[in-house]
Every structure is written in C-alpha cells, then in structure tokens.
Design an enzyme around this catalytic site. Structure first.
Site, short mmCIF file in Angstrom:
data_model
loop_
_atom_site.label_atom_id
_atom_site.label_comp_id
_atom_site.label_asym_id
_atom_site.label_seq_id
_atom_site.Cartn_x
_atom_site.Cartn_y
_atom_site.Cartn_z
N PRO A 158 -3.06 0.20 18.97
CA PRO A 158 -2.81 -0.25 17.60
C PRO A 158 -3.04 0.80 16.51
O PRO A 158 -2.76 0.53 15.34
CB PRO A 158 -3.77 -1.43 17.41
CG PRO A 158 -4.82 -1.25 18.45
CD PRO A 158 -4.20 -0.51 19.59
N HIS A 198 0.85 -1.19 0.00
CA HIS A 198 0.00 0.00 0.00
C HIS A 198 0.89 1.24 0.00
O HIS A 198 1.79 1.36 0.83
CB HIS A 198 -0.91 0.03 1.23
CG HIS A 198 -2.04 -0.96 1.16
ND1 HIS A 198 -3.23 -0.80 1.83
CD2 HIS A 198 -2.17 -2.13 0.50
CE1 HIS A 198 -4.03 -1.81 1.57
NE2 HIS A 198 -3.40 -2.64 0.78
N TYR A 210 4.54 6.46 10.00
CA TYR A 210 3.74 5.26 9.72
C TYR A 210 4.55 4.23 8.93
O TYR A 210 4.50 3.03 9.22
CB TYR A 210 2.48 5.67 8.93
CG TYR A 210 1.38 4.63 8.98
CD1 TYR A 210 0.27 4.78 9.79
CD2 TYR A 210 1.46 3.46 8.21
CE1 TYR A 210 -0.73 3.83 9.84
CE2 TYR A 210 0.47 2.50 8.25
CZ TYR A 210 -0.62 2.69 9.07
OH TYR A 210 -1.60 1.73 9.14
P1 RFL Z 1 3.79 -11.62 21.19
O1 RFL Z 1 3.37 -11.64 19.76
O2 RFL Z 1 2.73 -11.44 22.20
O3 RFL Z 1 4.56 -12.98 21.44
C1 RFL Z 1 4.93 -13.37 22.76
C2 RFL Z 1 4.99 -14.88 22.80
O4 RFL Z 1 5.41 -15.25 24.12
C3 RFL Z 1 4.60 -16.30 24.59
N1 RFL Z 1 4.63 -16.27 26.06
C4 RFL Z 1 5.45 -17.05 26.80
N2 RFL Z 1 6.37 -17.96 26.44
C5 RFL Z 1 7.07 -18.57 27.43
N3 RFL Z 1 6.86 -18.31 28.75
C6 RFL Z 1 5.95 -17.40 29.15
N4 RFL Z 1 5.75 -17.16 30.45
C7 RFL Z 1 5.19 -16.73 28.15
N5 RFL Z 1 4.22 -15.78 28.17
C8 RFL Z 1 3.89 -15.52 26.90
C9 RFL Z 1 3.24 -16.02 23.99
O5 RFL Z 1 2.45 -17.20 23.94
C10 RFL Z 1 3.61 -15.50 22.61
O6 RFL Z 1 3.69 -16.53 21.65
O7 RFL Z 1 4.90 -10.51 21.45
P2 RFL Z 1 6.08 -9.91 20.52
O8 RFL Z 1 6.88 -10.98 19.90
O9 RFL Z 1 6.71 -8.87 21.33
O10 RFL Z 1 5.28 -9.22 19.29
C11 RFL Z 1 4.45 -8.11 19.49
C12 RFL Z 1 3.31 -8.11 18.48
O11 RFL Z 1 2.64 -9.35 18.52
C13 RFL Z 1 2.33 -6.97 18.73
O12 RFL Z 1 3.03 -5.79 19.03
C14 RFL Z 1 1.40 -6.70 17.53
O13 RFL Z 1 0.46 -7.74 17.36
C15 RFL Z 1 0.67 -5.37 17.72
N6 RFL Z 1 -0.26 -5.07 16.63
C16 RFL Z 1 0.19 -4.51 15.45
N7 RFL Z 1 1.51 -4.29 15.28
C17 RFL Z 1 1.96 -3.84 14.08
O14 RFL Z 1 3.17 -3.64 13.94
N8 RFL Z 1 1.10 -3.58 13.04
C18 RFL Z 1 -0.25 -3.76 13.16
O15 RFL Z 1 -0.99 -3.57 12.20
C19 RFL Z 1 -0.75 -4.21 14.41
N9 RFL Z 1 -2.06 -4.44 14.57
C20 RFL Z 1 -1.63 -5.36 16.77
C21 RFL Z 1 -2.51 -5.01 15.72
C22 RFL Z 1 -2.14 -5.98 17.92
C23 RFL Z 1 -3.49 -6.26 18.02
N10 RFL Z 1 -3.94 -6.92 19.20
C24 RFL Z 1 -4.80 -8.03 19.18
C25 RFL Z 1 -3.30 -6.61 20.44
C26 RFL Z 1 -3.87 -5.29 15.81
C27 RFL Z 1 -4.36 -5.89 16.96
C28 RFL Z 1 -5.84 -6.13 17.01
C1 PHB Z 2 -5.06 -4.49 11.03
O1 PHB Z 2 -5.31 -5.36 11.88
O2 PHB Z 2 -5.18 -4.72 9.81
C2 PHB Z 2 -4.62 -3.15 11.47
C3 PHB Z 2 -4.54 -2.89 12.83
C4 PHB Z 2 -4.14 -1.62 13.25
C5 PHB Z 2 -3.85 -0.65 12.32
C6 PHB Z 2 -3.92 -0.92 10.97
C7 PHB Z 2 -4.31 -2.19 10.53
O3 PHB Z 2 -3.50 0.60 12.73
#
Ligand code: RFL
Ligand code: PHB
Length: 397
Positions: free
Chosen positions: A292, A72, A384
């Site tokens: 997010p 994008h 971004y």
């Molecule tokens: P994670 O992905 O949470 O992975 C951590 C892993 O550790 C495990 N764990 C353990 N393992 C061993 N011992 C323990 N005691 C443990 N406790 C936990 C877990 O099971 C897991 O597998 O962390 P990490 O690697 O730091 O990654 C971070 C990202 O996952 C997170 O920042 C993103 O998902 C945030 N996020 C977004 N980030 C972006 O860069 N672009 C996006 O578009 C974006 N959209 C989002 C998002 C997060 C969302 N939610 C659900 C919070 C959209 C959403 C809806």
């Molecule tokens: C997505 O889940 O696609 C997503 C989440 C947060 C954003 C943009 C996209 O800011």
C-alpha cells in the site's frame, strides 16, 4: 438466470465495471459473498488518484467524494528529522483525494441499486464453469440456500486478492509473480484532529511510518512492524511512543487521541498473467496486489475496468472479440509500472530487518536525491497522482 456480463465481487472493480457497462447499455449482474453492511464497513484505502475522482464525477457518483473528501496538492517525505514537501500540483498540475474506500463503495452500491442493478450479496459456494466456452457460468448458493446458475456471455473476475476466479485459469497457462516483504503495517484509526495538512511518509532508523487522514476528526496512521505482530499486544502508550519517535524532528509532534481500531496487514506484490482466459477477464486485486505504500490498489482496479469496458463494448456492439487479446497486455503495462512504483516507495522508506548501516545511509541518499531534484520529485508526483487511463477501441485507438 442470464446476463451478458457476470461479475464476481462487489468491490471497487466489480461495482465500477457494472456502472460503466450500464452506461453503454450492457447489462450485468454481480455475485458477492459478503453482505452489503460488511462491505460498507470494511476500512481499506484512503487515497484516490485525480483520474479516479474525475471518473466517479463523470459518471454521477462523485458528488460526496468532492464534498466530503479532501483534495491534497502534495505529500511530505520525512527523513533525517526533517520534512520535505513534494508539490504534486506544481510538478504535474494534478492532485489526489482523501476519501475512504468504504464511502466510495457506499456511493457506488446506492447508485447501482437505485438504477435497478442486481447485486446478489451473501452468496456462498461461488464457482465458475466453462470459462473457455461461449457460455460460461457462475454457480452459487443464494442467501435462501438455493443453488443458482448464472449463465453469461463473459465473466469478469473482480473478487479481490483472496478471490477464486483466477484459479479458473489452468495452472499450466498461468504465471504467478509473487514477492512477500519481511515487514507488515500496524494500522490504527484515531479520534483526533489532523497532525499535518498533508500525508506524511516518514523514514527512520526504527522503520517507516505513515500519517494519513480520514476526516477532520478521524486520522489513519500506520507504522512498519513484524508481519507476525499481534496488534493486541501493544498498549496505546507504546503505539504513540513508536509513532512519535519515527516522525520526530524539527519540532513536529503527532496530535494523539483515542485509538478505536487497530490491525496488522501483510505487505506483498503479486501479478497473475495472463489476465484473460477464454471468456474470463480478471480485474483488480484478484489479478494484482501491490504493497500500500504507493496507494495504488483501488486506482489500478478502476483503470482495469475502464479498459475492460472498452473491450466489452466493442464485443457487444460489433460481435468482434478482436480486442479480447489486447486487454491483458494493455492492463499489465500499467500494473507493472504501479508494481515498480509501489516496490520503490516501499524499499526506499522501510527498514528491512537485516538492513546494514550502509543500507540506511543509502536510503537517505536516495531520499535526498528525490526531494532535491525536480526530475526526481516529478517522477514521484506523476506516479502518485496517476497516469492517464489507457483506452482501446474507438475512444483510444
Ligand atoms: P476488493 O476490494 O477486495 O473486492 C473484492 C470483492 O469480491 C468479494 N469476493 C467474492 N465475491 C464472490 N465470490 C467469491 N468467491 C469472492 N471472493 C471475494 C469480496 O468480498 C469483495 O467484496 O477488490 P477490488 O475490487 O479489486 O479492489 C481492490 C482494492 O480494494 C484494493 O486494491 C485497495 O484497498 C488497496 N489499498 C489502497 N488502494 C488505493 O488505491 N489507495 C490507497 O490509499 C490504498 N490504501 C489499500 C490501502 C489496501 C489496504 N488493505 C487493508 C489491504 C490501505 C490498506 C490498509
Ligand atoms: C490510507 O489508508 O489513508 C493510506 C494508505 C496507504 C497510503 C496512503 C494512505 O499509501
């Protein structure tokens, strides 16, 4: 059991770290509480910065993101019933990629296992010992019920926002910066074609909405809601009416379809300082969480481990721990910039429950400034699409 780098957590931070370390000849082992299937099915992020995609490509795990993801070159900010495009490519020469986090994780897990990496999925009772000593230990119970002590030279805490590793930094030496927002996001996955060619971030008097995408057939949409909302209380009709109202104007309508997944997520900002204590290094969400709205979390996790790899390479090649002290402060600079950007996007686009008519008009003034000024749009586009990775040691100086 022994390894040089014991990694807690097989999320983006832990898996990318293990990949980068392996390429520099440094062995590691990952201990993960969840199963491989659970990790590969959890729906989370969608947006990858160009630097993240380039890194995946450079390290042989980006082919599917390139083939199946979507590039994008901008996003749309909608307010006052009209769309205003921010042209990322024109303003910065950079783009973003829409490719789901669980697909990134599938690619990383497959690549790591194929290369012979050890990932202990399904571990329980994970705890850290002696992190301030030269011989820190990760203790856990494996899937067979046997207790295991993994002896390490250093530990990377990559265990996400609910992780345990940051609690090994004594309370007296740790500062937790925290902010909760008075709203959450109601997220849905929909079987429908795209409603718009690029992401739509919509401001409206009824609150924020975001129209994102997963594949040509599956769309991801969110709208601001009460953080205590129960997603099951909402009929599909009510969800569509709310979303359509928030994005309405200049003839734009969402293409509706079957809603097959829904949930409410809280919005918070969090930073833990320091990010290192003794031989324990924190990376990713365990050290910092962003709302997010700026799409930064996964990308920040990757930036942390790029830096951490430099620090650990220096240590394992020269025995010098001189970069240990630089890791946290260097990582924190990007973290706080991303915190600001994520907070700014959130406050500019959401309607707080106690917002006055003044606040709403002021937000529209801000959105007009950002979209009508090249400097304003360029700031948003630069943040971004992502800043360059900071490097330490021979690669960065
Ligand atoms: P994670 O992905 O949470 O992975 C951590 C892993 O550790 C495990 N764990 C353990 N393992 C061993 N011992 C323990 N005691 C443990 N406790 C936990 C877990 O099971 C897991 O597998 O962390 P990490 O690697 O730091 O990654 C971070 C990202 O996952 C997170 O920042 C993103 O998902 C945030 N996020 C977004 N980030 C972006 O860069 N672009 C996006 O578009 C974006 N959209 C989002 C998002 C997060 C969302 N939610 C659900 C919070 C959209 C959403 C809806
Ligand atoms: C997505 O889940 O696609 C997503 C989440 C947060 C954003 C943009 C996209 O800011």
């Amino acid at each position: 059991m022994r390894t040089r780098v014991g990694i807690v957590g097989a999320g983006p931070a832990g898996l990318v770290l293990s990949l980068l370390l392996a390429e520099r000849g440094i062995d590691s082992m990952i201990v993960e509480t969840r199963s491989r299937a659970a990790i590969e099915e959890t729906i989370r992020a969608g947006v990858l910065e160009q630097g993240t995609v380039d890194l995946l490509l450079d390290h042989g795990v980006g082919a599917r993101a390139l083939a199946e993801g979507a590039k994008h070159d901008g996003v749309e900010l909608r307010f006052g019933g009209q769309g205003h495009r921010i042209d990322f490519a024109g303003l910065t020469g950079r783009s973003i990629w829409l490719y789901p986090q669980h697909e990134v994780l599938k690619d990383l897990i497959a690549a790591r296992l194929k290369a012979g990496a050890v990932i202990r999925f399904g571990a329980s009772d994970v705890s850290l010992r002696d992190v301030a000593s030269d011989a820190p230990v990760i203790s856990f119970v494996d899937t067979g019920g046997s207790p295991v002590d993994l002896r390490c030279d250093v530990i990377a805490g990559c265990d996400g926002s609910a992780g345990i590793s940051r609690h090994s930094i004594p309370d007296a030496g740790r500062v937790d910066f925290f902010r909760a927002y008075p709203f959450g996001w109601f997220g849905i996955l929909v079987e429908a074609p795209r409603s718009a060619p690029e992401l739509v971030y919509a401001h409206s008097e009824r609150g924020f909405a975001l129209i994102s995408t997963r594949t040509p057939e599956v769309q991801r949409m969110y709208f601001q809601c009460d953080p205590e909302e129960n997603a099951d209380d909402w009929s599909d009709d009510r969800i569509w009416e709310e979303l359509q109202t928030r994005v309405a104007g200049d003839g734009f309508r969402l293409t509706e379809g079957r809603i097959f997944q829904r949930g409410v997520l809280p919005m918070r900002s969090y930073v833990c300082e320091p990010m290192r204590y003794g031989r324990l290094f924190l990376a990713g969400d365990v050290a910092h969480t962003v709302p997010p709205t700026g799409a930064k979390g996964l990308n920040l996790a990757v930036a942390d481990v790029v830096l951490l790899t430099d620090v650990l390479e220096r240590y394992f090649t020269s025995g010098s721990s001189e970069l240990f002290d630089d890791y946290g402060p260097t990582a924190a600079r990007r973290v706080w910039r991303a915190q600001h950007f994520s907070w700014w996007m959130t406050s500019m686009l959401h309607t707080a429950p106690d917002a006055s008519p003044f606040d709403v008009r002021r937000q529209i003034g801000e959105l007009e400034s950002v979209t009508s000024s090249t400097a304003g749009s360029a700031y948003l586009a630069e943040a971004y699409t992502g800043w360059p990775f900071a490097r330490l040691g021979p690669r960065g100086g």
